[in-house]
Design an enzyme around this catalytic site. Structure first.
Site, PDB file in Angstrom:
ATOM      1  N   GLY A   1       0.815  -1.206   0.000  1.00  0.00           N
ATOM      2  CA  GLY A   1       0.000   0.000   0.000  1.00  0.00           C
ATOM      3  C   GLY A   1       0.847   1.253   0.000  1.00  0.00           C
TER       4      GLY A   1
ATOM      5  N   GLY B   1       4.427  -3.947  -4.633  1.00  0.00           N
ATOM      6  CA  GLY B   1       4.434  -4.107  -6.078  1.00  0.00           C
ATOM      7  C   GLY B   1       4.801  -2.758  -6.675  1.00  0.00           C
TER       8      GLY B   1
ATOM      9  N   ARG C   1      -4.854   2.010 -16.741  1.00  0.00           N
ATOM     10  CA  ARG C   1      -4.995   2.648 -15.428  1.00  0.00           C
ATOM     11  C   ARG C   1      -5.723   3.989 -15.464  1.00  0.00           C
ATOM     12  NH1 ARG C   1      -1.478   4.062 -12.269  1.00  0.00           N
ATOM     13  NH2 ARG C   1      -2.233   3.096 -10.378  1.00  0.00           N
TER      14      ARG C   1
ATOM     15  N   TYR D   1      -8.903   3.261 -13.268  1.00  0.00           N
ATOM     16  CA  TYR D   1      -8.724   3.780 -11.902  1.00  0.00           C
ATOM     17  C   TYR D   1      -8.726   5.292 -11.836  1.00  0.00           C
ATOM     18  CZ  TYR D   1      -6.581  -0.831 -11.004  1.00  0.00           C
ATOM     19  OH  TYR D   1      -6.301  -2.163 -10.881  1.00  0.00           O
TER      20      TYR D   1
ATOM     21  N   CYS E   1     -11.847   1.987 -29.985  1.00  0.00           N
ATOM     22  CA  CYS E   1     -13.200   2.467 -30.223  1.00  0.00           C
ATOM     23  C   CYS E   1     -14.023   2.498 -28.942  1.00  0.00           C
ATOM     24  CB  CYS E   1     -13.854   1.638 -31.317  1.00  0.00           C
ATOM     25  SG  CYS E   1     -12.997   1.918 -32.866  1.00  0.00           S
ATOM     26  N   GLU E   2     -13.507   3.207 -27.988  1.00  0.00           N
ATOM     27  CA  GLU E   2     -14.179   3.567 -26.744  1.00  0.00           C
ATOM     28  C   GLU E   2     -13.504   4.877 -26.388  1.00  0.00           C
ATOM     29  OE1 GLU E   2     -15.391   0.967 -24.087  1.00  0.00           O
ATOM     30  OE2 GLU E   2     -15.305  -0.618 -25.594  1.00  0.00           O
TER      31      GLU E   2
END
Ligand SMILES: *Cc1c(COP(=O)(O)O)cnc(C)c1O
Length: 418
Positions: A227, A270, A307, A311, A337-338
């Protein structure tokens, strides 16, 4: 990456534009020097008799990154049986791999047992099943201390309605299961979610876990997960690892004294280890002024770096082809295509079609979350180490898109009769 004489340069003076020239665009580049810096910072921050840093490999699963972290002395945190196997292939000893899955069947836990890795159980049902079958095997249990933390709801895992871990409020039930099955608990674990901003929140959660140690007489380790927040913007806040390290170490050493034994202290970073080591280079396909904004359409999209869309995360974007250009305001978008916006209304040095843009913090949850959506190829990956560049993943080709697709002959007689 630094700007020298109006040129962006990577470590050891490596020119990123030359890398893009050599390997093509879009391109992921990782720098081992930054991974090493972060690893050593973390190692130095804690003063406890036995610190273990297990790299949470879902952040970046290129086997060369795993191997590099192993050489630095890291263990591995794996969340799937495939990551366990990848770790074994990268050369980690099974006892240096911790398997911390969520919502998996007992079969997958048993498969991990075959590999001989450490197992961390995250629900009471598996505790019961595993305890009945393997009372002799020492395991860890994942506790949810219900400390609200985390950058956003998708990554925060500690809150009361989170699916992760065994609620601290179920401790009496946990103890009954241990008594009934003889399950051997050697570790307590928590992972409250990404982006913990202050040492106090972390300590609050850590203390909840530490206050339960006396219920478990056979402990060998306490694992505080991760975290740790890294900076995304210039002058961004980040977890003060040195402060967290000093305060946790002090408290942890006290707890060990009370417990009567030196326990290992484990972390599973990570993002902290690899996020800043990565750069994602894309080419500007079109510069498209509209009445509201100037769009930069690049040769990538949510298929390569999801990301920002998934997010809402911020990735710094700079024009490395024209560092001295006059800053203008742009919205950087992908070719999918978004609506796949990498960054809205960003101040970037004037961009021309063909210019290479760099997205920062592309080492964690970037390539590892990439897909083939829109039947696009996933990019190549390059690792730089002591002034040399190494191709560590080839760019995909049409064969990769078609691999595992089975072309069948459909018999349509029944349809024809209608
Ligand atoms: C994802 C994960 C981590 C790593 O989280 P970061 O925010 O990338 O440091 C650690 N432990 C577990 C169990 C995880 O699932």
């Amino acid at each position: 990456m630094t700007i020298t004489d109006n040129r962006y340069l990577l470590n050891n003076g490596i020119d990123p534009l030359a890398l893009v020239e050599k390997y093509g665009s879009p391109l992921y580049v990782y720098d081992t020097a930054i991974i090493e810096r972060q690893y050593k910072r973390m190692e130095a921050a804690f003063s406890v008799p036995d610190l273990k840093i297990n790299y949470a490999c879902k952040a970046n699963t290129n086997i060369n990154i795993l191997k590099f972290l192993k050489e630095l002395g890291a263990g591995l945190d794996a969340v799937s049986i495939q990551e366990v196997e990848l770790g074994i292939r990268a050369g980690f000893r099974p006892e240096d791999i911790m398997f911390t899955p969520n919502s998996v069947a007992i079969d997958e836990v048993s498969a991990a047992l075959e590999f001989g890795v450490k197992i961390n159980i995250d629900n009471i049902s598996i505790m019961e099943q595993f305890g009945h079958e393997h009372p002799e095997v020492a395991v860890g249990i994942r506790i949810n201390p219900h400390i609200m933390a985390g950058g956003n709801s998708k990554i925060s895992t500690g809150h009361v309605d989170s699916k992760f871990g065994i609620s601290i409020h179920q401790l009496p039930h946990v103890l009954k299961v241990i008594e009934a099955t003889g399950l051997h608990v050697e570790g307590l674990h928590m992972h409250t979610g990404s982006d913990i901003l202050d040492a106090n929140t972390f300590l609050l959660a850590a203390d909840i876990l530490l206050n339960t140690t006396h219920h478990f007489p056979h402990l060998e380790y306490v694992d505080f997960g991760s975290g740790f927040k890294v900076p995304y913007r210039e002058n961004d806040i980040e977890t003060d690892i040195e402060e967290v390290g000093a305060r946790i170490s002090e408290r942890f050493n006290e707890v060990c004294k009370e417990y009567g034994r030196e326990l290992s202290l484990i972390f599973e970073p990570g993002k902290f280890l690899v996020s800043q080591s990565g750069y994602f280079f894309v080419k500007t396909n079109v510069v498209k002024p509209t009445p509201s904004t100037v769009f930069l359409g690049v040769d990538s999209g949510l298929n390569h770096l999801i990301r920002p869309m998934f997010y809402n995360s911020y990735h710094r974007i700079e024009n490395i082809s024209n560092p001295a250009g006059k800053p203008r305001i742009y919205t950087v978008v992908g070719y999918i295509c978004e609506t796949d916006t990498f960054g809205s209304n960003r101040k970037i040095a004037e961009v021309h079609e063909g210019d290479i843009l760099c997205m920062f913090n592309a080492g964690a949850y970037a390539f590892s979350m990439a897909s083939n959506y829109n039947s696009r190829f996933r990019p190549a990956e390059v690792l730089i180490h002591e002034g040399k560049d190494y191709l560590i993943r080839k760019r995909e080709t049409m064969n990769d898109i078609l691999r595992n697709q089975v072309e069948v002959e459909l018999h349509t007689e029944a349809m024809a009769k209608v």
